[in-house]
Design a protein around this motif. Structure first.
Motif, PDB file in Angstrom:
ATOM      1  N   CYS A 108       2.732   3.314   6.616  1.00 37.29           N
ATOM      2  CA  CYS A 108       1.742   4.098   7.360  1.00 37.29           C
ATOM      3  C   CYS A 108       0.976   5.002   6.406  1.00 37.29           C
ATOM      4  O   CYS A 108       1.563   5.892   5.788  1.00 37.29           O
ATOM      5  CB  CYS A 108       2.436   4.927   8.439  1.00 37.29           C
ATOM      6  SG  CYS A 108       1.312   5.991   9.376  1.00 37.29           S
ATOM      7  N   ASP A 109      -0.315   4.771   6.284  1.00 36.61           N
ATOM      8  CA  ASP A 109      -1.193   5.636   5.496  1.00 36.61           C
ATOM      9  C   ASP A 109      -1.906   6.574   6.464  1.00 36.61           C
ATOM     10  O   ASP A 109      -2.764   6.133   7.241  1.00 36.61           O
ATOM     11  CB  ASP A 109      -2.214   4.792   4.734  1.00 36.61           C
ATOM     12  CG  ASP A 109      -3.220   5.635   3.961  1.00 36.61           C
ATOM     13  OD1 ASP A 109      -3.031   6.862   3.887  1.00 36.61           O
ATOM     14  OD2 ASP A 109      -4.197   5.063   3.442  1.00 36.61           O
ATOM     15  N   PRO A 110      -1.552   7.863   6.464  1.00 35.77           N
ATOM     16  CA  PRO A 110      -2.157   8.782   7.437  1.00 35.77           C
ATOM     17  C   PRO A 110      -3.677   8.795   7.402  1.00 35.77           C
ATOM     18  O   PRO A 110      -4.317   8.996   8.435  1.00 35.77           O
ATOM     19  CB  PRO A 110      -1.588  10.148   7.035  1.00 35.77           C
ATOM     20  CG  PRO A 110      -0.318   9.839   6.327  1.00 35.77           C
ATOM     21  CD  PRO A 110      -0.559   8.536   5.605  1.00 35.77           C
ATOM     22  N   ASP A 480       3.201 -10.705   3.886  1.00 39.48           N
ATOM     23  CA  ASP A 480       3.481  -9.437   4.559  1.00 39.48           C
ATOM     24  C   ASP A 480       3.517  -8.290   3.552  1.00 39.48           C
ATOM     25  O   ASP A 480       3.034  -7.185   3.829  1.00 39.48           O
ATOM     26  CB  ASP A 480       4.820  -9.514   5.300  1.00 39.48           C
ATOM     27  CG  ASP A 480       4.758 -10.433   6.514  1.00 39.48           C
ATOM     28  OD1 ASP A 480       3.646 -10.655   7.019  1.00 39.48           O
ATOM     29  OD2 ASP A 480       5.811 -10.928   6.937  1.00 39.48           O
ATOM     30  N   VAL A 481       4.118  -8.548   2.382  1.00 37.24           N
ATOM     31  CA  VAL A 481       4.163  -7.518   1.338  1.00 37.24           C
ATOM     32  C   VAL A 481       2.741  -7.145   0.912  1.00 37.24           C
ATOM     33  O   VAL A 481       2.398  -5.959   0.806  1.00 37.24           O
ATOM     34  CB  VAL A 481       4.974  -8.011   0.128  1.00 37.24           C
ATOM     35  CG1 VAL A 481       4.887  -7.007  -1.019  1.00 37.24           C
ATOM     36  CG2 VAL A 481       6.432  -8.243   0.512  1.00 37.24           C
ATOM     37  N   ALA A 482       1.914  -8.158   0.691  1.00 33.04           N
ATOM     38  CA  ALA A 482       0.539  -7.900   0.257  1.00 33.04           C
ATOM     39  C   ALA A 482      -0.230  -7.109   1.317  1.00 33.04           C
ATOM     40  O   ALA A 482      -0.984  -6.184   0.997  1.00 33.04           O
ATOM     41  CB  ALA A 482      -0.167  -9.221  -0.037  1.00 33.04           C
ATOM     42  N   GLU A 487      -2.874  -2.281   3.336  1.00 29.45           N
ATOM     43  CA  GLU A 487      -3.267  -1.514   4.521  1.00 29.45           C
ATOM     44  C   GLU A 487      -2.390  -0.296   4.794  1.00 29.45           C
ATOM     45  O   GLU A 487      -2.798   0.607   5.514  1.00 29.45           O
ATOM     46  CB  GLU A 487      -3.241  -2.436   5.760  1.00 29.45           C
ATOM     47  CG  GLU A 487      -4.131  -3.658   5.649  1.00 29.45           C
ATOM     48  CD  GLU A 487      -5.609  -3.296   5.588  1.00 29.45           C
ATOM     49  OE1 GLU A 487      -5.974  -2.206   6.073  1.00 29.45           O
ATOM     50  OE2 GLU A 487      -6.395  -4.099   5.052  1.00 29.45           O
ATOM     51  N   GLY A 488      -1.168  -0.266   4.254  1.00 26.67           N
ATOM     52  CA  GLY A 488      -0.236   0.787   4.613  1.00 26.67           C
ATOM     53  C   GLY A 488       0.111   1.743   3.495  1.00 26.67           C
ATOM     54  O   GLY A 488       1.127   2.438   3.569  1.00 26.67           O
TER      55      GLY A 488
END
Length: 711
Positions: A108-110, A480-482, A487-488
């Motif tokens: 999660c990137d705020p 999924d890792v990429a 994005e996260g």
């Protein structure tokens, strides 16, 4: 399970406890039954500033649950000056670090998260300012009262995280003594269910000061020999320690929709207080504890018999442990006469009592146990204390590494208790995560893994950690890792990237500076697009990208629609006849245009804007279109017309020659001429097929290198 109360998913976590700087290290220590307490020599304690007269006290115990790295903090990462970091309580620094780490663990990137993120945090007293900052008059005078207060008062523990990480949900500091962090989890769960936030951080922190020294034992309260023995016959008190733990919570429906890695579910939670129905303010109450456990089970809507393990508060004090187990036995044994069917334990035997952080650490231990389907041993337990009637209870103390049985029991369920001095009790009912959807098999075409950090050293460390996770962590798909990395994760200044087709090769590239691209975002590299002309085409070109990259496929389809083509048949097909079809300029040139134009669109989608473009033949036309000189329909019609004209012209051939044009021109037979001068030592000659074939023989006889070019 209660269908009217939405489960809360635990989607990320981070901790640092005595003997472990990560959840993975913590789990390894639990499995082997490590007791992570440090015993000091007299010389070591004298060197740490403990007065000799204190060491001479017969009740002095030279043991501490030491937390490594209390004095280290990456101030720059969080926008603090070195001076402000020095003035700030280590508890504030640690909780900020691990709130950030927990969000990173959750992907999660705020800065890019659409919802609101809340913070619920508990900590211990602000001793740092009184034992350190305020004993330095010049530092206090220079900083000022407000500055010192902001970095030390517990009031600002949660708000500091919200400010430094840009979180807009509720920010609440929770103070209920030893139950603070589990009460924080309860409040966060309720806030999520009521819609006050969409994601929540919850946890606690404690740093014992002075740090890394022993203590004077208090009979019945703290251990006289420096061992914490929950529920054991030799138990004589607890050992206090330092640590931090944070979990990231979401509503289950949101976690499933977002594809999060769900570690476990909170299906029931409750808090209460003992009130005045007890011997004293510090004494625990059976009645209050029975009620809070019963409430949590009722919220969960599950039978007590379906719970296979309870992580107890279990401090190793005889009074506290006997009352707690009596309460648990009453609550969990209400609907069954069976005995010894539920395991019970306490991580305080391993790492000491972490005060305000103890509850969330017990929660994380239980989450890890569920994921591994193993219950770690409660160390220092040989036989039950005579004041605890364990044989008549639903419980047995887990004293050896135990497989969570029965193997076919689904889903696994557990309870977690935390009890605060003064009577604020918390109990959670957990359930293992829903079955994970197997990762999609990697498509084999390679994934771009992006890593960033605030400093070059941190970047190298992040690459190393990622490589270790790829080779030794859970089985996750490279795609999924990429995605999570892209994005996260926040984008920091120093960046590295590798392209790999599987996890092993990705790990190898990440740890090899020669194989990973790296740079500084403050001085981004200038990127140029080089676009080739006819001759670069081949059957099946772009087919794999079209199958895996929607942006590329859409751009090719747009070009094919303008041309009136079926892209699969005219461009991507690699079957019989494809080579002959692409040999003709009427097909090859517009097909090359479509693929190159789509590649440029894909690079733009990835955030790469070319600083310059250069093209040859059809590639030059593509470059002009991307630059805005032509619109796409006009450029495609021009490419198609050009291809038809070239195909209608007499057949020709070309040779690439490893000599300059001036040297080669006098040697060429009739019908062959220099077509292109590429540089002082290379050129291209062309003409009708027979004269060019004769020129190739002539040049090779003279020892001049030449290569036929595909037209």
């Amino acid at each position: 399970m209660n269908e009217t109360v939405e489960p809360i998913a635990i989607v990320g976590l981070s901790l640092r406890v005595p003997g472990a700087a990560s959840a993975e290290e913590f789990w390894r220590n639990l499995v082997v039954g490590a007791e992570s307490l440090t015993r000091f020599t007299r010389a070591e304690l004298l060197a740490r500033g403990v007065p000799a007269e204190q060491l001479d006290d017969p009740a002095y115990v030279p043991v501490a649950a030491v937390l490594d790295g209390v004095d280290r903090f990456d101030a720059e990462l969080f926008g603090l000056s070195p001076r402000d970091a020095e003035l700030t309580d280590p508890q504030q620094r640690l909780f900020l670090e691990h709130a950030h780490a927990a969000l990173t663990d959750a992907g999660c990137d705020p800065a890019r998260y659409d919802g609101e993120i809340g913070v619920y945090a508990g900590g211990n007293a602000d001793l740092y300012q009184w034992l350190n900052v305020r004993r330095n008059p010049s530092a206090l005078a220079d900083a000022g009262e407000l500055r010192v207060s902001l970095g030390n008062k517990p009031d600002y523990l949660a708000s500091t995280v919200a400010f430094r990480l840009g979180l807009r949900g509720p920010a609440m500091t929770v103070q209920t003594a030893c139950s603070s962090s589990l009460v924080a989890v309860h409040l966060a769960a309720e806030a999520l269910r009521s819609g006050e936030c969409d994601t929540a951080l919850a946890g606690g922190v404690c740093v014992e000061l002075p740090h890394g020294v022993g203590y004077v034992a208090d009979e019945g309260y703290t251990s006289a020999d420096g061992h914490c023995r929950p529920f054991d016959a030799d138990a004589d008190g607890t050992v206090y320690g330092s640590g931090v733990g944070v979990v990231v919570l979401k509503r289950l429906s949101d976690a499933l929709a977002d594809g999060d890695d769900i570690r476990a579910l909170v299906i029931g939670n409750a808090v209460n207080n003992d009130g005045s129905a007890k011997a004293s303010f510090t004494a625990p109450s059976v009645t209050g504890q029975v009620e809070v456990v019963t409430q949590a089970l009722a919220v969960a809507g599950v039978a007590p018999r379906s719970v296979g393990y309870v992580e107890a508060h279990g401090t190793g004090t005889v009074l506290g442990d006997s009352i707690e187990l009596a309460a648990l036995s009453t609550a969990y044994g209400r609907r069954t006469a069976e005995r010894g069917w539920c395991g019970v334990g306490s991580t305080k035997a391993n790492i000491g009592h972490l005060s305000a952080a103890g509850g969330v650490i017990g929660l994380i231990k239980t989450v890890l146990s569920m994921r591994h389907r193993l219950i770690p041993p409660t160390v220092n337990h040989d036989r039950p204390h005579p004041d605890i009637d364990i044989e008549a209870s639903p419980f047995y103390v887990v004293s050896t590494l135990t497989k969570w049985e029965p193997e076919d029991q689904r889903p696994l369920r557990a309870g977690v208790s935390s009890l605060g001095l003064g009577g604020t009790n918390a109990h959670l009912v957990l359930q293992e995560a829903p079955p994970r959807v197997p990762p999609e098999p990697d498509h084999g075409g390679g994934e771009l893994l992006q890593v960033s950090a605030a400093t070059p050293d941190a970047l190298a460390a992040a690459c190393a950690r990622l490589a270790e996770r790829l080779t030794g962590g859970p089985d996750v798909g490279l795609r999924d890792v990429a995605y999570t990395l892209r994005e996260g994760r926040p984008a920091y200044r120093h960046r590295a990237a590798v392209v790999a087709v599987d996890r092993a090769r990705a790990a190898a590239a990440l740890t090899d500076p020669k194989r990973r691209a790296a740079g500084d975002a403050a001085t981004p590299p200038r990127v140029g697009l080089l676009l080739p002309g006819q001759g670069a085409q081949h059957p099946g070109m772009g087919a794999h990208l079209a199958a895996t990259e929607p942006v590329f496929a859409a751009a090719v389809d747009e070009c094919a629609a303008i041309l009136g083509w079926d892209a699969g048949e005219m461009i991507f097909d690699a079957g019989p006849g494809a080579d002959e079809r692409l040999a003709g300029p009427a097909v090859a040139q517009p097909a090359l245009f479509a693929v190159e134009y789509a590649l440029a669109a894909l690079w733009r989608h990835w955030g790469v804007t070319p600083a310059a473009m250069i093209g040859h033949s059809v590639g030059e036309l593509v470059a002009a279109t991307v630059a805005g000189v032509f619109d796409l329909p006009d450029a495609l019609r021009l490419a198609a017309a050009r291809g038809r004209l070239v195909q209608a012209a007499p057949e020709g051939r070309m040779l690439a020659v490893q000599r300059g044009a001036d040297e080669i021109a006098p040697l060429l037979p009739d019908g062959v001429a220099v077509a292109i001068s590429n540089g002082p030592h290379t050129c291209v000659v062309g003409g009708a097929p027979e004269p060019v074939a004769a020129a190739e023989v002539l040049l090779r006889e003279r020892g001049i290198g030449c290569t036929p070019l595909r037209s």
